[in-house]
Every structure is written in C-alpha cells, then in structure tokens.
Design a protein around this motif. Structure first.
Motif, short mmCIF file in Angstrom:
data_model
loop_
_atom_site.label_atom_id
_atom_site.label_comp_id
_atom_site.label_asym_id
_atom_site.label_seq_id
_atom_site.Cartn_x
_atom_site.Cartn_y
_atom_site.Cartn_z
N LEU A 1 0.74 -0.89 -0.06
CA LEU A 1 -0.04 -0.02 -0.11
C LEU A 1 0.60 1.21 0.08
O LEU A 1 1.81 1.40 0.85
CB LEU A 1 -0.94 -0.11 1.05
CG LEU A 1 -1.70 1.40 1.51
CD1 LEU A 1 -2.74 1.43 0.42
CD2 LEU A 1 -2.46 1.19 3.04
N ILE A 2 0.52 2.09 -1.02
CA ILE A 2 1.28 3.35 -0.88
C ILE A 2 0.48 4.50 -0.40
O ILE A 2 -0.58 4.65 -0.84
CB ILE A 2 1.68 3.75 -2.35
CG1 ILE A 2 2.94 2.75 -2.96
CG2 ILE A 2 2.35 5.10 -2.40
CD1 ILE A 2 3.11 2.93 -4.31
N HIS A 3 0.52 5.06 0.63
CA HIS A 3 -0.40 5.80 1.22
C HIS A 3 -0.25 7.23 0.53
O HIS A 3 -1.51 7.69 0.49
CB HIS A 3 0.35 6.32 2.77
CG HIS A 3 0.02 4.91 3.70
ND1 HIS A 3 1.13 4.13 3.64
CD2 HIS A 3 -0.82 4.58 4.51
CE1 HIS A 3 0.83 3.30 4.60
NE2 HIS A 3 -0.34 3.38 5.10
N VAL A 4 0.79 7.75 0.28
CA VAL A 4 0.79 8.93 -0.67
C VAL A 4 1.91 8.78 -1.85
O VAL A 4 2.89 8.44 -1.73
CB VAL A 4 1.13 10.25 0.10
CG1 VAL A 4 1.27 11.56 -0.82
CG2 VAL A 4 0.17 10.49 1.31
N LEU A 5 1.50 9.07 -3.04
CA LEU A 5 2.29 9.25 -4.32
C LEU A 5 2.37 10.66 -4.53
O LEU A 5 1.45 11.67 -4.89
CB LEU A 5 1.66 8.48 -5.53
CG LEU A 5 2.23 8.60 -6.81
CD1 LEU A 5 3.90 8.25 -6.89
CD2 LEU A 5 1.44 8.11 -7.81
N LEU A 6 3.63 11.16 -4.72
CA LEU A 6 4.07 12.49 -5.01
C LEU A 6 4.67 12.32 -6.30
O LEU A 6 5.73 11.73 -6.56
CB LEU A 6 5.03 12.97 -4.16
CG LEU A 6 5.51 14.38 -3.98
CD1 LEU A 6 4.23 15.41 -3.60
CD2 LEU A 6 6.47 14.69 -2.90
#
Length: 329
Positions: free
Chosen positions: A49-54
């Motif tokens: 799981l990637i919580h935030v992608l920048l």
C-alpha cells in the motif's frame, strides 16, 4: 510504523535529493521511496500500500489512479497552483520546511478527525471493541466500521471470540485462522505465509478467529502483541480493529494495546450492572487510563434476516451504517 510516500519525478536528481532530505527529517510521518521508472512504481504498488504518491504532473497516467495508492499529489514547477486534475499540488521549489508542513497536512487528511492527536510514529491506530454485555451487536459493529474505514484506509480486523459465528454469517469457509497466523509468527515465517491467513470482506482485511477451543491456548497477550507488530511492520495497516472477548488473552492486556475503545451497551438493568462491575474492577486494579479511552455507544437495532441482501450489505446500508459513519466522521 511510518507510512509509505512514493516519489516519482522526471527530474531524477530532484526526486533523489528530495527523498534523501525528507528521510532525514525525524518528524516526518512517512518513509520516502524514490522510484526511477513508472514500471518499478507499478510493481511496488502490486505488493504494498502506498499511502501518498508524489508525482510530477507531466508523468501522470490515468491507470495510476487504479493502483494501490491512497492519495495522489502532483509536483508542479508553477507557483500558485493548488489543484490539478482534482488532486492537490505541491510547488516543488518551495523551502523544505514548507514541503514538510504540506506533506504532514496530507497525512492528517487520511485520518478520521478524532485521531489526529495520536503520535504518527507509533504505528497502526488500534481500536478495541469490548463490552461485558452480550447480544449488543459488537461483532456487527466491528465489521461495519471496518468496511467503512477500509474505503479510505488499509484496515485489519481481528476477532478474539471463541464462537464468533463468522463462517455462518458471511457464508464463507475459512482454510486458516488466527492460530495459524500465530504459528507462522512464532516460526518467523509470517511474511511468507501471510496471504494464506488473510481473508477479505470488501476492502477490509481480516484473519478468521480461532475455530477450535483447544487452539485458544496459543493466543496469549505476548504473541498477540507480536503478531500485531508484525502486521504493522510488514503490511503497514493504518488501523487494526480488535473484537475483544472476555476469554483468551488477558482482557486488561488487550485493552491496554488499544488507543481507542468502543463499548456497545444496552439500557436494561442487567446490562447496566455488568458495565458497573467492569468499571469497578478496572478501578480496583488501577486502570483508570484505560477507562478514559472507552466510548460507550448504544447501537440502533437492526433486524438481520436472510434476504437478497447479504449480511454485510444489511449492516452498511440503513440506520446502522449511517450511525457508524456519523460516529467516526
């Protein structure tokens, strides 16, 4: 356990420097991972799981929105833009201090409002659901809350009851249960076997409860705590919900693991007497801090029947589901 923030920018030097800097900032709630290609990012998202992608807005593709990512932020080199394609933007050349502040704001946006005061470095937010009162819809509440939270978070549900009735209620047959998960944990093989013990209800992950009373001896407070730590470390769950029973591992020990405790109650004389006895017992053993974490709730009655709607659908839609959505809003 820190949350995962993935960084991908066409300017690889910028992305690498940003990642290196933010990983050195102690107060940041994320572990930053820099990706050098969209392909490597996609492969990682298949397993984690990637919580935030920048991501640089020029590199964004439509299919990325369907990957295992909670929130997408765009890096932009144009100052003053706050939103692009319905996603928040971050100006890439601002000071590092402001960058950290914006990322922390994004992290807090992923949490239910009442939970923003928890320490971001302490791992999953552990919710306990316990009541000395029987027939109070405790397990139904756990499942409905878990499914609702799982729409925006990564959530694990653990049931510690001896006779949960989950197989009958969900119409499923489980190949493995909590005793198997604890055995794999004790053998340092949980990471390899985790897929064999986790079932799903919608987007909610759960490990089925122990089916045989003899196996309950394997569930101690020490190995349960170790299992939870392993789930936090390897699976990065935002929230873990524990359906707590009177038997099994120390009731007091499990309650002390929880940062928030919901207690379904009933208003009749016998139920009130049981709650009063529980509170008196906790005060005698000096657990006033645990009592402070308890929120008593009187759940609306729901007539669960065999119908075209599944058990979980009956929980989610109607007065019961609305009550829970308002509670955790």
């Amino acid at each position: 356990m820190k949350k995962i923030l993935a960084v991908y920018d066409i300017d690889q030097k910028y992305a690498q420097k940003l990642t290196d800097y933010l990983n050195r900032v102690e107060k940041i709630a994320f572990h930053m991972i820099h990706f050098t290609s969209i392909q490597s990012l996609e492969e990682y998202a298949k397993e984690h799981l990637i919580h935030v992608l920048l991501i640089n807005q020029e590199a964004m593709r439509e299919e990325i929105k369907s990957w295992n990512i909670q929130q997408i932020l765009y890096l932009t080199d144009v100052e003053g833009i706050t939103e692009f394609n319905q996603c928040r933007t971050i100006y890439k050349y601002q000071s590092a201090e402001y960058m950290v502040r914006e990322l922390m704001d994004c992290y807090e946006a992923l949490l239910p409002p009442g939970w923003k005061d928890t320490k971001l470095s302490e791992g999953s937010f552990i919710i306990g659901v316990y009541s000395p009162v029987r027939r109070c819809m405790k397990t139904s509440f756990c499942l409905a809350m878990g499914m609702i939270l799982a729409e925006t978070q990564s959530v694990m549900y653990l049931n510690l009851e001896e006779m949960s009735g989950l197989e009958q209620m969900l119409g499923q047959s489980f190949d493995a249960d909590l005793s198997d998960a604890l055995f794999y944990y004790s053998q340092d093989s949980l990471n390899r076997q985790i897929h064999t013990v986790i079932d799903k209800l919608g987007k909610l992950d759960f490990i089925p409860p122990v089916r045989y009373i003899a196996d309950k001896e394997a569930v101690t407070i020490d190995n349960l705590f170790g299992l939870i730590q392993e789930l936090e470390r390897k699976n990065h769950y935002d929230t873990i919900i524990i359906d707590i029973a009177d038997g099994g591992p120390s009731l007091n020990g499990v309650l002390k693991l929880c940062k928030k405790i919901y207690m379904p109650i009933c208003s009749d004389f016998v139920s009130k007497a049981k709650i009063e006895e529980f509170e008196h017992m906790m005060e005698i053993i000096g657990e006033q801090e645990v009592l402070k974490r308890i929120e008593k709730i009187e759940l609306p009655k729901v007539n669960l029947t065999k119908s075209e709607q599944s058990y979980e659908e009956q929980l989610l839609w109607g007065e019961f589901g609305d009550y829970i959505r308002n509670l955790i809003r």
